[in-house]
Design a protein around this motif. Structure first.
Motif, short mmCIF file in Angstrom:
data_model
loop_
_atom_site.label_atom_id
_atom_site.label_comp_id
_atom_site.label_asym_id
_atom_site.label_seq_id
_atom_site.Cartn_x
_atom_site.Cartn_y
_atom_site.Cartn_z
N THR A 223 -42.22 6.38 20.94
CA THR A 223 -42.68 5.07 20.46
C THR A 223 -43.61 4.43 21.49
N CYS A 224 -43.23 4.57 22.74
CA CYS A 224 -44.06 4.05 23.84
C CYS A 224 -45.43 4.71 23.83
N GLY A 225 -45.47 6.00 23.47
CA GLY A 225 -46.75 6.72 23.42
C GLY A 225 -47.70 6.11 22.41
N PHE A 226 -47.18 5.77 21.22
CA PHE A 226 -48.02 5.12 20.21
C PHE A 226 -48.50 3.76 20.72
N GLN A 227 -47.61 3.05 21.39
CA GLN A 227 -47.97 1.74 21.92
C GLN A 227 -49.04 1.86 22.99
N VAL A 229 -51.36 4.24 23.30
CA VAL A 229 -52.65 4.53 22.65
C VAL A 229 -53.22 3.27 22.02
N GLY A 230 -52.36 2.50 21.36
CA GLY A 230 -52.81 1.25 20.76
C GLY A 230 -53.36 0.27 21.78
N THR A 231 -52.71 0.21 22.93
CA THR A 231 -53.17 -0.69 24.00
C THR A 231 -54.51 -0.24 24.55
N ILE A 232 -54.63 1.06 24.79
CA ILE A 232 -55.87 1.61 25.35
C ILE A 232 -57.06 1.34 24.43
N ILE A 233 -56.81 1.36 23.12
CA ILE A 233 -57.90 1.11 22.16
C ILE A 233 -58.13 -0.39 21.97
N SER A 234 -57.05 -1.16 21.88
CA SER A 234 -57.16 -2.59 21.57
C SER A 234 -57.84 -3.38 22.67
N VAL A 235 -57.53 -3.07 23.91
CA VAL A 235 -58.07 -3.85 25.03
C VAL A 235 -59.60 -3.80 25.07
N PRO A 236 -60.22 -2.62 25.09
CA PRO A 236 -61.70 -2.62 25.11
C PRO A 236 -62.32 -3.18 23.83
N LEU A 253 -57.36 3.04 15.47
CA LEU A 253 -56.42 1.95 15.72
C LEU A 253 -55.44 1.68 14.56
N PRO A 254 -55.90 1.67 13.30
CA PRO A 254 -54.94 1.41 12.21
C PRO A 254 -53.79 2.42 12.18
N PHE A 255 -54.09 3.67 12.52
CA PHE A 255 -53.06 4.70 12.46
C PHE A 255 -52.09 4.60 13.64
N THR A 256 -52.60 4.20 14.80
CA THR A 256 -51.70 3.99 15.94
C THR A 256 -50.81 2.78 15.69
N SER A 257 -51.39 1.77 15.05
CA SER A 257 -50.61 0.58 14.70
C SER A 257 -49.50 0.93 13.72
N ASP A 258 -49.84 1.72 12.71
CA ASP A 258 -48.83 2.16 11.75
C ASP A 258 -47.80 3.06 12.42
N GLY A 259 -48.27 3.89 13.35
CA GLY A 259 -47.36 4.77 14.06
C GLY A 259 -46.31 3.99 14.83
N LEU A 260 -46.75 2.93 15.50
CA LEU A 260 -45.83 2.08 16.24
C LEU A 260 -44.82 1.43 15.30
N SER A 261 -45.27 1.09 14.09
CA SER A 261 -44.40 0.40 13.13
C SER A 261 -43.46 1.34 12.38
N LEU A 262 -43.91 2.58 12.14
CA LEU A 262 -43.22 3.42 11.16
C LEU A 262 -42.64 4.72 11.69
N VAL A 263 -42.87 5.04 12.94
CA VAL A 263 -42.44 6.36 13.43
C VAL A 263 -40.93 6.43 13.70
N GLN A 264 -40.30 5.29 13.99
CA GLN A 264 -38.90 5.31 14.42
C GLN A 264 -37.92 5.97 13.45
N PRO A 265 -37.97 5.68 12.15
CA PRO A 265 -36.99 6.32 11.26
C PRO A 265 -37.11 7.84 11.22
N TRP A 266 -38.35 8.34 11.33
CA TRP A 266 -38.55 9.79 11.35
C TRP A 266 -37.98 10.39 12.63
N LEU A 267 -38.18 9.69 13.73
CA LEU A 267 -37.64 10.16 15.01
C LEU A 267 -36.12 10.14 15.00
#
Length: 302
Positions: A223-227, A229-236, A253-267
């Motif tokens: 989950t931290c990994g998705f976050q 990537v999202g940070t690295i893209i969002s900041v610039p 960015l939309p997919f990393t955002s969704d990943g942060l929101s939706l990856v947990q149940p699969w994990l």
């Protein structure tokens, strides 16, 4: 097919099953509280509701609106939705939930580290006060995002791009990002620090506990990994001028955002044998019931 259409289509394809799985895993946890009597699962449930809300809010306000023309099926919805819900609230949540998601990720990482250090001390504290932490995490960001409520917000149709957009023309977005971006960087740094510390302390545990805790920690790290990537893209994207490279990054960015929101149940389904076993039992039971209904209908037809 436009990039917006592709993004929306993919978001729905993986998003709806993820939301369904989120709901199902939360039901499993709530129905088997004695079996899942851990602060990690308490956090998972709270985090789940926040993540599902974030995904659905972004899907409605940003994704579906970007592919809705003035004569499309959803056009009347966007033209009239302001009569039923506060558009200021909807817009505020786009910024607000970034605070919430990043904060909860930090909280989960801190939870894993503290429980690894002294579970008998910190686990009861987490179980007792998790609800309070979540309330604080949700409401404190209003200190920054409340500014959205001071300006008029509307959903407007733009002829030149043939889509609806949620906008607040006079909103000083820089005032939000001036705090949000540093917060994201700080939260990301803390999350990485807590996870690294957890990995170090994990080595000193006995084999049985190490196996259990390593699975929880792995969920947190991914989950931290998705976050990250999202940070690295969002900041610039927020601080720099638009360039071809940033435009390409913005597509991710939309997919990393969704990943942060939706990856947990699969994990959770992959790494928790207990949840996976109950899920399989539930799924098989549903299939058996459906098969009985089909067989019964076939008998009636004969």
């Amino acid at each position: 097919m436009s990039s917006a259409s592709i993004t929306v289509t993919l978001s729905i394809i993986y998003g709806f099953p993820s939301v369904f799985l989120y709901i199902l895993t939360i039901i499993i946890i709530q129905k088997n509280k004695k079996k899942f009597d851990s602060s990690f699962f308490n956090l998972y449930v709270f985090d789940g509701f926040m993540n599902m809300f974030t995904y659905l809010n972004v899907l409605f306000t940003s994704r579906l609106s970007s592919v809705t023309c003035d004569t499309c099926l959803l056009a009347p919805v966007y033209r009239n939705v302001g009569r039923f819900i506060s558009l200021n609230f909807v817009l505020a949540m786009l910024y607000h939930m970034a605070y919430v998601q990043y904060s909860i990720t930090v909280l989960v990482s801190l939870n894993r580290l503290s429980v690894l250090l002294k579970s008998h001390v910190f686990e009861p504290i987490w179980k007792k006060y998790t609800w309070l932490f979540i309330i604080l995490i949700y409401f404190l960001p209003f200190l920054n995002t409340k500014i959205v409520f001071y300006y008029e917000t509307e959903i407007t149709y733009f002829d030149d791009i043939d889509q609806y957009s949620l906008i607040s023309r006079e909103l000083p977005v820089t005032q939000i990002f001036s705090i949000l971006i540093p917060f994201m960087i700080l939260a990301m740094s803390l999350t990485i620090f807590f996870n690294i510390a957890s990995v170090i302390f994990l080595r000193g545990l006995n084999i049985q506990r190490k196996q259990t805790e390593s699975k929880f920690l792995l969920i947190t790290i991914i989950t931290c990994g998705f976050q990250l990537v999202g940070t690295i893209i969002s900041v610039p994207l927020s601080l720099l001028e638009v360039s071809p490279v940033l435009m390409k990054l913005s597509l991710i960015l939309p997919f990393t955002s969704d990943g942060l929101s939706l990856v947990q149940p699969w994990l959770l389904l992959c790494f928790s044998a207990a949840v996976s076993a109950i899920f399989e039992e539930t799924y098989l039971e549903i299939l058996k019931r459906n098969q009985k209904v089909v067989n019964y209908k076939n008998v009636l037809l004969v």
